[in-house]
Design an enzyme around this catalytic site. Structure first.
Site, PDB file in Angstrom:
ATOM      1  CB  SER A  97      -0.748   0.009   1.229  1.00 51.72           C
ATOM      2  OG  SER A  97      -1.456   1.209   1.295  1.00 51.72           O
ATOM      3  CE1 TYR A 139      -4.825  -2.570   4.755  1.00 54.12           C
ATOM      4  CE2 TYR A 139      -3.610  -0.819   4.341  1.00 54.12           C
ATOM      5  CZ  TYR A 139      -4.355  -1.948   3.900  1.00 54.12           C
ATOM      6  OH  TYR A 139      -4.372  -2.234   2.646  1.00 54.12           O
TER       7      TYR A 139
END
Length: 254
Positions: A145, A158
């Site tokens: 990400s 995350y």
């Protein structure tokens, strides 16, 4: 024109929606036989039916990847059985995103997010990569990400898991690459399915980038096809940014 994944088999985790579904459908369109994995049998059947309607081949295997080695091994075994004895391509896509600040994150959430986002793909890769090597090779594609490298004020938990997956990508490339198993990753930007006539709040994070818009799942799927196909045979341990320029180009506030 020959299909780029003709004759190959693939397991895609978290394949019942968004990026995972797009990857599964793109692989099938390029000739691969795909195991669509996820928790929802209903959504899994929708993906399989969509693939079949376009002439592709897919099967659904339900899996709740809770981080236990047993759950990952069970998925590896069932997917291998369904695919006729081998998995040529593994996509570690399944993940959860709580989106909380550090102070709002409790220990139970911390453990769950690391279990799903890091432990599950770790043990799934451990179960599948050796079999790939014995069969003569394969390709593993992990999902990272953009917020693993460009901090935002929410989502620390995350982003740290995605940083772990990008690190594992390089480590696994070193570990399994000499055995014929290529390991790479994709780092998506802000990616959501297109919704006509509406603007998602996350759109603001892509303002001022070269793309100046959010991405759609098919952009990530196209990158996954490349990393799984022969065109990338000399690509090992890389993290491919597919983020509209979000992490590589200065964004000037307008």
């Amino acid at each position: 024109m020959p299909m780029r994944l003709e004759g190959r088999t693939a397991l895609v985790t978290g394949a019942t929606s968004n990026i995972g579904r797009a990857i599964a459908e793109a692989f099938a369109a390029e000739g691969a036989r795909v195991v669509v994995s996820g928790r929802s049998a209903e959504r899994g059947r929708e993906v399989v039916d969509a693939v079949s309607a376009r002439g592709g081949r897919a099967d659904f295997v339900r899996a709740d990847l809770d981080g236990s080695a047993a759950a990952s091994r069970a998925l590896a075994e069932e997917a291998t059985r369904v695919l006729g004895g081998r998995v040529d391509i593994l996509v570690n896509n399944a993940g959860v995103y709580p989106g909380d600040t550090t102070l709002a994150t409790d220990e139970q959430t911390f453990d769950r997010v690391y279990a799903v986002n890091v432990k599950a793909p770790f043990f799934l890769t451990a179960a599948i990569a050796p079999a790939m090597a014995r069969a003569g090779g394969g390709a593993i594609v992990n999902l990272g990400s953009w917020i693993a490298r460009l901090g935002i004020p929410v989502g620390a938990l995350y982003s740290s898991t995605k940083g772990a997956m990008e690190t594992l990508t390089r480590a696994w490339a070193a570990e399994f690459g000499p055995q014929g198993v290529r390991v790479n990753a994709i780092s998506p930007g802000v990616v959501l399915p297109a919704a006509a006539g509406t603007e998602h709040p996350a759109e603001a994070m892509m303002k001022g980038t070269p793309a100046n818009r959010m991405g759609t799942p098919d952009a990530i799927a196209n990158a996954a096809v490349y990393l799984a196909a022969d065109e990338s045979s000399f690509v090992h341990g890389t993290v491919l940014d597919v983020d509209g320029g979000r992490t590589t180009v200065a964004v000037i506030a307008g």
